[in-house]
Motif scaffolding. Structure first.
Motif, PDB file in Angstrom:
ATOM      1  N   ALA A 112       6.499   3.063   6.472  1.00  9.83           N
ATOM      2  CA  ALA A 112       6.017   1.732   6.094  1.00  9.83           C
ATOM      3  C   ALA A 112       4.507   1.622   6.273  1.00  9.83           C
ATOM      4  O   ALA A 112       3.819   1.015   5.440  1.00  9.83           O
ATOM      5  N   LEU A 113       3.982   2.232   7.334  1.00  9.84           N
ATOM      6  CA  LEU A 113       2.541   2.183   7.563  1.00  9.84           C
ATOM      7  C   LEU A 113       1.782   2.900   6.458  1.00  9.84           C
ATOM      8  O   LEU A 113       0.782   2.386   5.933  1.00  9.84           O
ATOM      9  N   VAL A 114       2.258   4.071   6.059  1.00 10.70           N
ATOM     10  CA  VAL A 114       1.609   4.815   4.973  1.00 10.70           C
ATOM     11  C   VAL A 114       1.693   4.033   3.672  1.00 10.70           C
ATOM     12  O   VAL A 114       0.731   3.975   2.893  1.00 10.70           O
ATOM     13  N   ALA A 115       2.840   3.402   3.412  1.00 12.77           N
ATOM     14  CA  ALA A 115       3.005   2.623   2.175  1.00 12.77           C
ATOM     15  C   ALA A 115       2.015   1.465   2.129  1.00 12.77           C
ATOM     16  O   ALA A 115       1.388   1.206   1.096  1.00 12.77           O
ATOM     17  N   LEU A 116       1.847   0.753   3.247  1.00 15.55           N
ATOM     18  CA  LEU A 116       0.910  -0.371   3.280  1.00 15.55           C
ATOM     19  C   LEU A 116      -0.526   0.099   3.046  1.00 15.55           C
ATOM     20  O   LEU A 116      -1.288  -0.545   2.319  1.00 15.55           O
ATOM     21  N   LEU A 117      -0.892   1.211   3.650  1.00 17.55           N
ATOM     22  CA  LEU A 117      -2.240   1.746   3.452  1.00 17.55           C
ATOM     23  C   LEU A 117      -2.464   2.176   2.006  1.00 17.55           C
ATOM     24  O   LEU A 117      -3.543   1.957   1.438  1.00 17.55           O
ATOM     25  N   LEU A 118      -1.451   2.777   1.383  1.00 16.65           N
ATOM     26  CA  LEU A 118      -1.582   3.200  -0.016  1.00 16.65           C
ATOM     27  C   LEU A 118      -1.714   1.997  -0.939  1.00 16.65           C
ATOM     28  O   LEU A 118      -2.503   2.022  -1.887  1.00 16.65           O
ATOM     29  N   PHE A 119      -0.939   0.958  -0.692  1.00 13.61           N
ATOM     30  CA  PHE A 119      -1.081  -0.251  -1.498  1.00 13.61           C
ATOM     31  C   PHE A 119      -2.492  -0.811  -1.371  1.00 13.61           C
ATOM     32  O   PHE A 119      -3.080  -1.282  -2.360  1.00 13.61           O
ATOM     33  N   PHE A 120      -3.031  -0.763  -0.173  1.00 15.53           N
ATOM     34  CA  PHE A 120      -4.384  -1.275   0.065  1.00 15.53           C
ATOM     35  C   PHE A 120      -5.418  -0.467  -0.715  1.00 15.53           C
ATOM     36  O   PHE A 120      -6.243  -1.019  -1.449  1.00 15.53           O
TER      37      PHE A 120
END
Length: 441
Positions: A306-314
């Motif tokens: 989830a942390l990687v996904a949020l950073l990628l969306f950013f």
């Protein structure tokens, strides 16, 4: 690669050396802390109007409902002033209201409440006063009326006052724990905070730093600096350097803001939490909950995926919009034209914000699912969905693929427009001419 690094360094240093960067970096955490902490502080202090119980109660029921209301209102905590209770006949209500209105107009009382047969029937009670638009006061008076009517009905069936209190004095705390595909979530509040934070930061970064890319391109074009730079650097490298350079400024500033926010928040938030718990315990008539309050209650416990996904969306969301803003900047010749030409790009972003409320109300609805995979809205909508509900992994992956594809398309499109438009002057090109630029390059 060396030229790209040089452009990134130039864009970065050009911005961090300004006094406005220093001012924003210093006062940013203070602003964010004020936005997040001030509502909590006001909620702890604002118990409604200080004289919320300074009212006149006109009891035309003939069954003592007014006395029960006064008792219920005192139990709700508004004891700074005692209501004035008047027992009136049904035929005298109009005259009693006229006298109470005079008192309110002369500021002797804050308002007046009318209790009649319709109130006993559970239909309505009427209130008029200076605080009629104060939500907390009206909620408190409304709850006191409800309790008074309920007490009257229960006493009519033979219940004693002590028995009524034991039955109606209920304040159940609902403990919430989320269960997802991976099991129980230890800190769903923190995860929700992270989702909202990412969505808000992405929106802010796009608005502030995306527009910064736009203004930088327009400034270089109008000052003819671009003609000199393009002679030694390819337009594609210049475009990438601007996007990455301004993005690195955003990352640096957000990092400073985040560290400062956590540092200040660790000193302020625990005290507010302790006061909140003490206030809740006092209202419930119980002892304060044991254990020291700390900032960790509001920090997320995210799994690595989830942390990687949020950073990628950013990252992908910023790159997509910054590329489009750079393309728009290369097509115009002035700041005024840039604001007009960038409106379609801004509308794509605004559309995501417009639908946030219905998406939060139905995070698994059709609109939420569709906007969660569209490349222009997914960077904001999907983190919100991840905060509001358990989103299947395949939907998160599909959204990331969609945003990555949109980002690649935006970079490809912006590079071709940028290559030609950067050296074009005069009348702003139309849609057909921009298409010819894309085909020609």
């Amino acid at each position: 690669m060396g030229k790209l690094v040089a452009v990134i360094r130039r864009e970065f240093m050009e911005r961090v050396k300004t006094k406005w960067f220093l001012i924003a970096t210093i006062f940013g955490p203070v602003l964010f802390l004020g936005i997040s902490v001030l509502p909590i502080w006001l909620a702890l202090r604002d118990k409604g109007t200080a004289e919320a119980s300074n009212i006149v109660v006109l009891d035309a029921t003939g069954q003592g409902l007014g006395a029960r209301f006064v008792e219920a209102l005192g139990d709700s905590g508004t004891t700074t002033a005692r209501p004035e209770l008047r027992l009136v006949a049904a035929t005298e209500i109009a005259a009693a209201e006229s006298l109470a209105t005079t008192q309110v107009r002369d500021k002797a009382r804050l308002g007046y409440l009318v209790l009649d047969s319709a109130t006993l029937a559970g239909e309505r009670a009427r209130y008029a006063g200076r605080n009629a638009t104060t939500v907390m006061d009206m909620n408190r008076i409304g709850r006191a009326v409800d309790r008074a009517v309920l007490t009257a009905r229960l006493q009519g069936t033979g219940f004693t006052a002590a028995r009524i209190d034991s039955l109606t004095d209920v304040d159940v705390t609902l403990a919430k724990e989320e269960i997802s595909d991976t099991g129980r979530q230890a800190n769903s509040k923190g995860r929700s905070t992270a989702g909202f934070l990412v969505a808000f930061l992405l929106y802010m970064v796009i608005v502030l730093f995306g527009q910064n890319v736009l203004r930088s391109v327009v400034e270089e074009k109008t000052s003819r600096v671009a003609e000199v730079v393009v002679a030694s650097v390819k337009p594609e490298i210049l475009l990438a350097g601007k996007v990455l350079g301004v993005g690195s400024v955003a990352v640096a500033q957000l990092t400073i803001w985040g560290v400062s926010y956590l540092g200040i928040g660790s000193l302020v938030v625990p005290r507010l939490l302790e006061k909140s718990r003490a206030a809740q315990a006092a209202t419930a008539g119980a002892a304060a909950a044991p254990g020291a309050a700390n900032m960790a209650e509001f920090l997320p416990t995210l799994d690595p995926v989830a942390l990687v996904a949020l950073l990628l969306f950013f990252v992908l969301g910023y790159t997509l919009y910054a590329s489009l803003y750079a393309a728009v900047g290369s097509m115009v010749n002035s700041e005024q034209e840039a604001q007009q030409a960038s409106l379609p790009v801004s509308m794509l972003l605004i559309a995501s914000a417009v639908f946030l409320q219905p998406i939060l109300l139905a995070p698994n609805g059709t609109m939420a699912r569709v906007m969660g995979v569209l490349p222009f809205s997914a960077p904001i909508v999907m983190p919100l969905r991840m905060a509001a509900t358990s989103v299947p992994t395949w939907e998160i992956a599909a959204a990331l693929v969609s945003v990555a594809a949109g980002c690649a398309a935006a970079l490809w499109l912006a590079a071709r427009i940028y290559r030609v438009g950067l050296l074009m002057y005069g009348k702003r090109p139309g849609f057909g001419e921009v298409l010819r630029w894309i085909r020609a390059s």
